[in-house]
Design an enzyme around this catalytic site. Sequence first.
Site, mmCIF file in Angstrom:
data_model
loop_
_atom_site.group_PDB
_atom_site.id
_atom_site.type_symbol
_atom_site.label_atom_id
_atom_site.label_comp_id
_atom_site.label_asym_id
_atom_site.label_seq_id
_atom_site.Cartn_x
_atom_site.Cartn_y
_atom_site.Cartn_z
ATOM 1 N N ALA A 13 23.008 37.949 8.400
ATOM 2 C CA ALA A 13 23.030 38.079 9.864
ATOM 3 C C ALA A 13 21.990 37.188 10.520
ATOM 4 O O ALA A 13 21.416 37.524 11.549
ATOM 5 C CB ALA A 13 22.788 39.534 10.252
ATOM 6 N N ARG A 19 29.049 30.032 19.242
ATOM 7 C CA ARG A 19 30.312 30.073 19.971
ATOM 8 C C ARG A 19 30.502 31.338 20.817
ATOM 9 O O ARG A 19 31.444 31.430 21.586
ATOM 10 C CB ARG A 19 31.479 29.918 18.961
ATOM 11 C CG ARG A 19 31.611 28.504 18.456
ATOM 12 C CD ARG A 19 32.586 28.435 17.300
ATOM 13 N NE ARG A 19 32.062 29.089 16.101
ATOM 14 C CZ ARG A 19 32.794 29.380 15.025
ATOM 15 N NH1 ARG A 19 34.080 29.121 15.007
ATOM 16 N NH2 ARG A 19 32.245 29.941 13.967
ATOM 17 N N LYS A 26 24.467 37.184 18.003
ATOM 18 C CA LYS A 26 25.858 37.598 17.780
ATOM 19 C C LYS A 26 25.994 39.026 17.266
ATOM 20 O O LYS A 26 26.791 39.806 17.794
ATOM 21 C CB LYS A 26 26.540 36.628 16.816
ATOM 22 C CG LYS A 26 27.955 37.054 16.484
ATOM 23 C CD LYS A 26 28.772 35.953 15.890
ATOM 24 C CE LYS A 26 28.505 35.776 14.420
ATOM 25 N NZ LYS A 26 29.380 34.732 13.853
ATOM 26 N N GLY A 149 37.157 29.091 4.320
ATOM 27 C CA GLY A 149 37.103 28.503 2.987
ATOM 28 C C GLY A 149 38.386 28.863 2.249
ATOM 29 O O GLY A 149 38.895 29.971 2.378
ATOM 30 N N ASN A 179 38.871 32.762 1.808
ATOM 31 C CA ASN A 179 37.702 33.558 1.437
ATOM 32 C C ASN A 179 37.329 34.480 2.596
ATOM 33 O O ASN A 179 37.023 34.025 3.690
ATOM 34 C CB ASN A 179 36.551 32.588 1.126
ATOM 35 C CG ASN A 179 35.223 33.286 0.955
ATOM 36 O OD1 ASN A 179 35.170 34.477 0.682
ATOM 37 N ND2 ASN A 179 34.137 32.522 1.114
ATOM 38 N N LYS A 361 21.086 66.704 34.776
ATOM 39 C CA LYS A 361 20.283 65.960 33.803
ATOM 40 C C LYS A 361 19.303 66.895 33.138
ATOM 41 O O LYS A 361 18.716 67.744 33.801
ATOM 42 C CB LYS A 361 19.522 64.855 34.536
ATOM 43 C CG LYS A 361 18.753 63.927 33.625
ATOM 44 C CD LYS A 361 17.449 63.430 34.225
ATOM 45 C CE LYS A 361 16.346 64.467 34.107
ATOM 46 N NZ LYS A 361 15.006 63.972 34.397
ATOM 47 N N TYR A 397 10.906 65.456 40.735
ATOM 48 C CA TYR A 397 10.064 64.268 40.531
ATOM 49 C C TYR A 397 8.896 64.235 41.507
ATOM 50 O O TYR A 397 9.071 64.322 42.719
ATOM 51 C CB TYR A 397 10.933 63.018 40.720
ATOM 52 C CG TYR A 397 10.219 61.709 40.485
ATOM 53 C CD1 TYR A 397 9.601 61.452 39.265
ATOM 54 C CD2 TYR A 397 10.179 60.733 41.479
ATOM 55 C CE1 TYR A 397 8.954 60.238 39.052
ATOM 56 C CE2 TYR A 397 9.542 59.527 41.269
ATOM 57 C CZ TYR A 397 8.927 59.278 40.055
ATOM 58 O OH TYR A 397 8.301 58.088 39.842
HETATM 59 C C1 UD1 Z 1 31.865 31.452 5.472
HETATM 60 C C2 UD1 Z 1 32.313 30.985 4.102
HETATM 61 C C3 UD1 Z 1 33.825 30.736 4.143
HETATM 62 C C4 UD1 Z 1 34.531 32.000 4.553
HETATM 63 C C5 UD1 Z 1 33.977 32.550 5.865
HETATM 64 C C6 UD1 Z 1 34.534 33.915 6.118
HETATM 65 C C7 UD1 Z 1 30.411 29.745 3.195
HETATM 66 C C8 UD1 Z 1 29.858 28.416 2.873
HETATM 67 N N1 UD1 Z 1 31.602 29.788 3.769
HETATM 68 O O1 UD1 Z 1 32.117 30.408 6.367
HETATM 69 O O2 UD1 Z 1 34.276 30.317 2.880
HETATM 70 O O3 UD1 Z 1 35.920 31.762 4.682
HETATM 71 O O4 UD1 Z 1 32.544 32.680 5.803
HETATM 72 O O5 UD1 Z 1 34.165 34.368 7.373
HETATM 73 O O6 UD1 Z 1 29.787 30.734 2.881
HETATM 74 N N2 UD1 Z 1 24.416 32.909 7.728
HETATM 75 C C9 UD1 Z 1 23.062 33.116 7.531
HETATM 76 N N3 UD1 Z 1 22.285 32.041 7.216
HETATM 77 C C10 UD1 Z 1 22.772 30.805 7.093
HETATM 78 C C11 UD1 Z 1 24.143 30.597 7.305
HETATM 79 C C12 UD1 Z 1 24.935 31.667 7.618
HETATM 80 O O7 UD1 Z 1 22.575 34.239 7.622
HETATM 81 O O8 UD1 Z 1 21.973 29.905 6.783
HETATM 82 C C13 UD1 Z 1 25.254 34.062 8.047
HETATM 83 C C14 UD1 Z 1 25.870 33.982 9.419
HETATM 84 O O9 UD1 Z 1 25.063 34.654 10.377
HETATM 85 C C15 UD1 Z 1 27.189 34.709 9.232
HETATM 86 C C16 UD1 Z 1 27.526 34.472 7.762
HETATM 87 O O10 UD1 Z 1 26.329 34.082 7.142
HETATM 88 O O11 UD1 Z 1 27.055 36.105 9.418
HETATM 89 C C17 UD1 Z 1 28.605 33.412 7.568
HETATM 90 O O12 UD1 Z 1 28.131 32.193 8.056
HETATM 91 P P1 UD1 Z 1 29.046 31.182 8.837
HETATM 92 O O13 UD1 Z 1 28.270 29.973 9.155
HETATM 93 O O14 UD1 Z 1 29.734 31.879 9.936
HETATM 94 O O15 UD1 Z 1 30.079 30.805 7.682
HETATM 95 P P2 UD1 Z 1 31.541 30.312 7.885
HETATM 96 O O16 UD1 Z 1 31.543 28.881 8.254
HETATM 97 O O17 UD1 Z 1 32.294 31.235 8.742
HETATM 98 CA CA CA Z 2 31.759 32.609 10.480
#
Ligand code: UD1
Ligand code: CA
Length: 472
Positions: A13, A19, A26, A149, A179, A361, A397
């Site tokens: 997280a 976005r 988020k 992925g 994935n 209240k 109050y």
């Molecule tokens: C990732 C997967 C993808 C999969 C998708 C599913 C990888 C490389 N790819 O892509 O195969 O289909 O999730 O939703 O893992 N986060 C961190 N630190 C970081 C990067 C990310 O905590 O350095 C957290 C983000 O907050 C998020 C989660 O990891 O909660 C996924 O990261 P995000 O960049 O959204 O990966 P996707 O490109 O969606």
């Molecule tokens: Ca994502």
Amino acid sequence: MDNINNLRAVILAAGKGTRMKSSTPKVLHKIFGLTLIERVINQVLKVDGIDKIFVVIGHGADMVQECLDKSYDKEKIKTVLQTEQKGTADAVFRAYNDLENFEGNVLILCGDTPLLDEKTLSDFLEYHNIKQADLTVMSALLDNPAGYGRIIRKQDKSLEKIVEQKDATDEQKTVNEVNAGVYCFRWKKIKQAFFEISTNNSQGEYYLTDVIEWAVKQGLNTQAYILEDSKKMLGINLKEQLSEAFRILNGEKLEELHKKGVTIYDDKSTFISPETEIDEDTIIYPNVYIEGTNNFGKHNIIGPNTTVYGNVKTEDNVKITQSQVSDLYADKNTTIGPFSHIRDGVKLAEKVRVGNFVEVKKSTIEDHTNCAHLSYIGDASLGSNVNIGAGTITANYNAITKEKNKTILKNGVKVGSNSVLIAPVTVEENANIAAGTIVTENIPPEALAITRSHLRIIADWVIEKKRLFLKK
Ligand code: UD1
Ligand code: CA
């Protein structure tokens, strides 16, 4: 053999969620009053055998930490910081020190997938266990796999690797098995991978997905579990996905309630949180929004036009119409509304009636007490068979000391219309307060309290005035 009963989880997280176009991180966006991260954690906590959850935080770490501190015990939920977002594998690696000598399985998932429920996670873990896998990844078959992925399988259908959209060839992009971003690692077999994967990819990040190819090459037992219901993997990246997740959770809840015997007339204008329980034969009229954790009894009537913000428990035959309610306990046969506002810490005993334009209240109201019109009841304790006349105010109050003070009305007290009870004040049993009285001191039992200037009647006053006017 390790089994799923020795289980820890890592929830990712730390990402920014660019976005979402929001100053709120988020995972702190809410659905039905609970943040995305709380929704994920709450489901993971329900999974059998979970003894600890690590949450990797980074963007808005202070805010996320504050949210977690409010809701959870630090022993159970530990945060680890990822200051720079160097990829999903780097994120998991932040928990490495805490996991190094751990013997069981590690469940890994993201903080932005609020639809992954306990059942889905348990089924996934059971599959991992039955297969005696070293690594299992959750996958889904999507009509439109864009952005995710892709799961690449060998000729014999066994797993080969995961390729990110940005690194995929045109042929790989046609694969519609994706994935879901949920993994289970038999930790001691997999942990070495974190030292061997590289950033040799189009985003220059450490990809958690590369652990799959690593495990396959090590000859480890690597499995994919295909989700039956692919919408469970919905990740929130955009505001429109937030509303999609809201709609799905609501739809599931309404379906469950219909089956349970709750009457809901208009699914389109009824919104009920997953955490709300409602007993059979309760009727929900149109335009009802209920968030938070609540428990409504049998034969209740809720709505139309009612909003509930959580922590409500009602017994049987309670009626709440056209009102806003939060933090309420209502015993049998109580009536609230139309147009009542029930705020924090309110307890109503049997047959209490709170009517239109009444705000309550932090108050307890005993049985058979009526508070039917135009009143403010705050920090009060009302006994049985009390009647509160229209326009009664508890002046709780003190604007100088900024203190809230208590009003206590004992059993049988009658308060006439338009009275002000200046707290702290106690009115003893069966005392009467005359209409328009300002009560500034305690009133003994059975007494009448009255503050009123005498009524004067001036005969022919109107005629005299008119005569004077016509002279001019
Ligand atoms: C990732 C997967 C993808 C999969 C998708 C599913 C990888 C490389 N790819 O892509 O195969 O289909 O999730 O939703 O893992 N986060 C961190 N630190 C970081 C990067 C990310 O905590 O350095 C957290 C983000 O907050 C998020 C989660 O990891 O909660 C996924 O990261 P995000 O960049 O959204 O990966 P996707 O490109 O969606
Ligand atoms: Ca994502």
